[in-house]
Design an enzyme around this catalytic site. Sequence first.
Site, PDB file in Angstrom:
ATOM      1  N   CYS A   7       0.852  -1.183   0.000  1.00  0.00           N
ATOM      2  CA  CYS A   7       0.000   0.000   0.000  1.00  0.00           C
ATOM      3  C   CYS A   7       0.889   1.234   0.000  1.00  0.00           C
ATOM      4  CB  CYS A   7      -0.859  -0.033   1.274  1.00  0.00           C
ATOM      5  SG  CYS A   7      -1.884   1.423   1.516  1.00  0.00           S
ATOM      6  N   CYS A  21      -0.741   3.758  -6.329  1.00  0.00           N
ATOM      7  CA  CYS A  21      -1.741   3.219  -5.392  1.00  0.00           C
ATOM      8  C   CYS A  21      -1.987   1.804  -5.868  1.00  0.00           C
ATOM      9  CB  CYS A  21      -3.026   4.038  -5.447  1.00  0.00           C
ATOM     10  SG  CYS A  21      -4.387   3.289  -4.507  1.00  0.00           S
TER      11      CYS A  21
HETATM   12  N1  DGL Z   1      -4.079   0.751  -2.013  1.00  0.00           N
HETATM   13  C1  DGL Z   1      -3.609   1.815  -1.219  1.00  0.00           C
HETATM   14  C2  DGL Z   1      -2.441   2.559  -1.815  1.00  0.00           C
HETATM   15  O1  DGL Z   1      -1.618   1.924  -2.443  1.00  0.00           O
HETATM   16  C3  DGL Z   1      -4.564   2.670  -0.462  1.00  0.00           C
HETATM   17  C4  DGL Z   1      -5.868   3.057  -1.020  1.00  0.00           C
HETATM   18  C5  DGL Z   1      -6.720   3.647   0.076  1.00  0.00           C
HETATM   19  O2  DGL Z   1      -7.020   2.927   1.027  1.00  0.00           O
HETATM   20  O3  DGL Z   1      -7.059   4.830  -0.022  1.00  0.00           O
HETATM   21  O4  DGL Z   1      -2.287   3.739  -1.643  1.00  0.00           O
END
Ligand code: DGL
Length: 281
Positions: free
Chosen positions: A69, A202
Amino acid sequence: MIGVFDSGIGGLTVLRALCARFPQLAFVYLGDHANVPYGNRPSSEIVDLTRAGVEQLLDRGARLVLLGCNTATAVAARTLQQDWLPGSQWAGRNVLGIVAPTVEAATQTPWAVTSPQYPQKYNTDIVAVFGTFRTISSGVYLEEISKRCPKVTVVQQVCAELAGAIEDNAGEAVLDALVGAGVAAVMMQTGGATPHRAILGCTHFPLVEELFRRHLPAATRILSQPDLVADSLDHYLERHPEYVTRVDAMPGVRLLTTGDRDRVGATARLFWPDAPSFEQA
Ligand code: DGL
């Protein structure tokens, strides 16, 4: 056993690449669906939620936890690595983020090298970065790329609603409009010049990579985080075999969620048909 953490289903894009690359290893994944999305939350909340998720994975036996993430990496990785883990009961284990391998791929410079090297000294490319509000406002990609490639133009764009819309399984029209607006905003910032590379910063965004491909100029190369994170972990484990050799676990993958396991499982299977069922965290 290696743990992979994300706020929701986004980290599965990374996990899937890791399972394909390391079929001999055991992975446990935790998606914090009860609290997704993280991207618009205050930093202190993201640190607390990420630490809680990492603790749960360490508690289940992971020797190494990868934050799948960008938001958690941008906001919490350093705090967890430097201020929390060494004094915790899990000292000796490790937490890795996914910004470093992405910056390495974008700059063709090892993370340990923090000053411009030939040929990056003469690199005047444009790199677009798409991310959540918190990832972009942390400035981590801008800062880390500029350190290594000061002549590169980094164009950052917040896609505040996109991760949430992907989690909600919004239809293609909604997702296409959100991606289209993000790309249009980038093209406005570049004055119409084509970005050489685009970082989908993301882990939810690879799920709509086709839509980014549709809207970005054809010459823009999209950096695919799942594959480059798998490459990077491969090199890391060569240097640090202790994180996998002491493990007494069967190879394979377990998926855990803090949310509704049936709902999450149904969404996950849309893009990973062979994904095992989610268990309640
Ligand atoms: N998938 C996550 C990222 O890489 C976070 C998305 C979220 O929860 O806003 O930033």
